[in-house]
Design a protein around this motif. Structure first.
Motif, short mmCIF file in Angstrom:
data_model
loop_
_atom_site.label_atom_id
_atom_site.label_comp_id
_atom_site.label_asym_id
_atom_site.label_seq_id
_atom_site.Cartn_x
_atom_site.Cartn_y
_atom_site.Cartn_z
N GLY A 158 0.82 -1.21 0.00
CA GLY A 158 0.00 0.00 0.00
C GLY A 158 0.85 1.25 0.00
N LYS A 159 1.92 1.24 0.77
CA LYS A 159 2.82 2.40 0.80
C LYS A 159 3.48 2.60 -0.56
CE LYS A 159 3.69 2.26 5.72
NZ LYS A 159 4.63 2.05 6.80
N LYS A 186 2.23 1.67 -3.49
CA LYS A 186 1.20 2.18 -4.40
C LYS A 186 0.97 3.67 -4.18
CE LYS A 186 -1.74 -1.87 -5.12
NZ LYS A 186 -3.10 -2.40 -4.88
N GLU A 187 0.90 4.07 -2.92
CA GLU A 187 0.69 5.48 -2.60
C GLU A 187 1.84 6.33 -3.13
OE1 GLU A 187 -0.29 8.45 1.14
OE2 GLU A 187 0.25 6.38 1.56
N ASN A 220 1.71 9.21 -5.96
CA ASN A 220 2.21 10.57 -5.75
C ASN A 220 3.20 10.96 -6.86
OD1 ASN A 220 0.81 11.34 -3.41
ND2 ASN A 220 2.32 10.37 -2.08
N ASP A 226 -4.20 9.96 -8.77
CA ASP A 226 -4.99 9.99 -7.54
C ASP A 226 -5.63 8.64 -7.22
OD1 ASP A 226 -4.37 12.66 -7.06
OD2 ASP A 226 -6.16 13.40 -8.10
N LYS A 275 -2.97 6.40 -5.70
CA LYS A 275 -2.66 6.92 -4.37
C LYS A 275 -3.75 6.50 -3.37
CE LYS A 275 -1.97 11.26 -1.92
NZ LYS A 275 -1.94 12.72 -2.04
N ALA A 276 -5.01 6.66 -3.75
CA ALA A 276 -6.12 6.29 -2.87
C ALA A 276 -6.16 4.79 -2.61
CB ALA A 276 -7.44 6.76 -3.47
N GLY A 282 -3.60 2.78 -2.59
CA GLY A 282 -2.51 2.49 -1.65
C GLY A 282 -2.89 2.84 -0.22
N GLN A 283 -3.56 3.96 -0.04
CA GLN A 283 -4.00 4.36 1.30
C GLN A 283 -5.02 3.36 1.84
OE1 GLN A 283 -5.29 8.34 0.40
NE2 GLN A 283 -3.31 9.23 0.93
N GLN A 286 -3.34 0.23 3.07
CA GLN A 286 -2.69 0.44 4.36
C GLN A 286 -3.71 0.40 5.50
OE1 GLN A 286 0.35 3.67 4.42
NE2 GLN A 286 -0.12 3.77 2.23
#
Length: 58
Positions: A16-17, A19-20, A24, A29, A32-33, A35-36, A39
């Motif tokens: 996830g980190k 991917k985020e 970025n 976006d 990023k979402a 990946g968040q 997590q």
């Protein structure tokens, strides 16, 4: 709680980190979402495992 589950959850968190960070870097976006979200899911699983471990000790 098995060590395999803990490793799998940590891998999901790291994924996830990654991917985020990629989201970025590429200004994506959606990535990023995603990946968040990964997590958050991994963190929730860790909390659930900690609760199970606590009850097993008692």
């Amino acid at each position: 709680m098995g060590i395999g589950d803990k490793i799998q959850n940590e891998a999901e968190d790291l994924g996830g980190k990654a991917k985020e960070a990629t989201g970025n870097a590429t200004d994506n976006d959606r990535l990023k979402a995603e990946g968040q979200k990964d997590q958050v899911v991994a963190d929730a699983k860790k909390v659930g495992e900690d609760v199970k471990d606590t009850f097993k000790k008692d």
